[in-house]
Design an enzyme around this catalytic site. Structure first.
Site, mmCIF file in Angstrom:
data_model
loop_
_atom_site.group_PDB
_atom_site.id
_atom_site.type_symbol
_atom_site.label_atom_id
_atom_site.label_comp_id
_atom_site.label_asym_id
_atom_site.label_seq_id
_atom_site.Cartn_x
_atom_site.Cartn_y
_atom_site.Cartn_z
ATOM 1 N N ASP A 145 -67.116 -19.493 -6.450
ATOM 2 C CA ASP A 145 -67.702 -20.163 -7.390
ATOM 3 C C ASP A 145 -67.488 -20.798 -8.404
ATOM 4 O O ASP A 145 -66.380 -19.961 -9.143
ATOM 5 C CB ASP A 145 -69.532 -19.504 -7.602
ATOM 6 C CG ASP A 145 -70.525 -20.232 -8.487
ATOM 7 O OD1 ASP A 145 -70.836 -21.278 -8.015
ATOM 8 O OD2 ASP A 145 -70.599 -19.421 -9.696
ATOM 9 N N ASP B 210 -69.101 -21.425 -12.112
ATOM 10 C CA ASP B 210 -70.530 -21.421 -13.802
ATOM 11 C C ASP B 210 -70.951 -19.695 -12.880
ATOM 12 O O ASP B 210 -71.082 -19.835 -11.880
ATOM 13 C CB ASP B 210 -71.559 -22.186 -13.492
ATOM 14 C CG ASP B 210 -71.500 -23.553 -14.007
ATOM 15 O OD1 ASP B 210 -70.499 -23.046 -15.393
ATOM 16 O OD2 ASP B 210 -71.593 -24.449 -13.099
#
Length: 210
Positions: free
Chosen positions: A11, A13
Site C-alpha cells: 500500500d 499512504d
C-alpha cells in the site's frame, strides 16, 4: 519469523509514506468548497477517493467533485514524507514488488515524488480498477501484472479495508500499526527486513502477531 514470497505488494499512504496531514487538509478543503458536512468524511480512511465522492455528492457532481479533489491533493503536498524502513524495504525487494493504492494515478505520482520515493514499475491505482479496497480486485490485478500467484504474495497495509482486500485476494498480510487484523503486525517497516535470493523474497520480522 522467516517467510518466503514471490512478491511484496505495498500500500502507499500510511505504509510507505505519511501523507496524513495533507490528506486531511485536502478533504476538509474539498468538503468546504463542495458544501459537504466534514463529518461525512469519518470512517473513509483507506477508501478510494471516487467512492468517497460518490457517497457525498449527487451523481451529476461526481466527475467534477473528483476532479476538484485530485487538483487539491496534487497541489497540497506539505509534510508528505517517506516512513521509517520504507526506502530500505522497497529497495531490498527490487523488481519483486508493486504498489497497490486507493489514490488516483496523478495523486500517487505527486505524493511519491514529494516523499522522495523511487518510481515503482508495477502500480495499481484507483484509476485501474472498478472495485477498489476492500474488494480483492486491486491485489489480484497487481499479482497478475507481476505474473505471480497472489497466494504467494505479501500484502503490506495500514488499514482494515486494505488488509481485507489483500486477504480476500489470498495474500499473506503484514499490518503496519497496531490493533490490526493481519497475519503479522509491526509498528513500521523498519521492524522487518527483506532479502531476495533465487527469485524469491524472504521476510524477516523482529516483531510479529499471528
Amino acid at each position: 519469523m522467516r517467510l518466503e514470497f514471490d512478491a511484496v505488494l505495498f500500500d502507499l499512504d500510511g505504509t510507505l509514506i505519511d501523507s496524513t496531514a495533507a490528506v486531511r487538509r485536502a478533504w476538509l478543503r474539498w468538503a468546504e468548497e463542495e458544501g459537504v458536512d466534514p463529518a461525512g468524511l469519518d470512517g473513509t480512511k483507506g477508501k478510494p477517493a471516487k467512492d468517497i465522492v460518490a457517497a457525498l455528492l449527487p451523481p451529476e457532481r461526481h466527475e467534477s467533485g473528483l476532479a476538484r479533489y485530485s487538483h487539491i491533493a496534487t497541489h497540497d503536498l506539505e509534510g508528505v514524507v517517506v516512513l521509517p524502513g520504507a526506502l530500505e524495504a522497497t529497495t531490498a525487494v527490487g523488481d519483486h514488488k508493486a504498489i497497490v493504492t486507493s489514490c488516483t494515478r496523478d495523486v500517487t505520482a505527486a505524493r511519491t515524488t514529494a516523499a522522495g520515493l523511487p518510481v515503482t514499475e508495477v502500480l495499481v491505482t484507483a484509476d485501474d480498477v472498478e472495485r477498489g479496497k476492500p474488494e480483492p480486485v486491486p491485489y489480484l490485478k497487481a499479482a497478475e501484472q507481476l505474473r505471480v500467484d497472489p497466494r504467494r504474495c505479501l500484502a503490506v497495509e495500514d488499514t482494515a479495508s486494505g488488509l481485507a482486500s489483500g486477504r480476500a485476494a489470498g495474500c499473506t498480510t503484514l499490518g503496519i500499526g497496531t490493533d490490526l487484523d493481519a497475519d503479522i503486525v509491526v509498528p513500521d517497516l523498519s521492524h522487518v527486513r527483506f532479502e531476495v535470493s533465487g527469485g524469491r523474497v524472504t521476510l524477516l520480522a523482529r516483531t510479529e502477531q499471528v
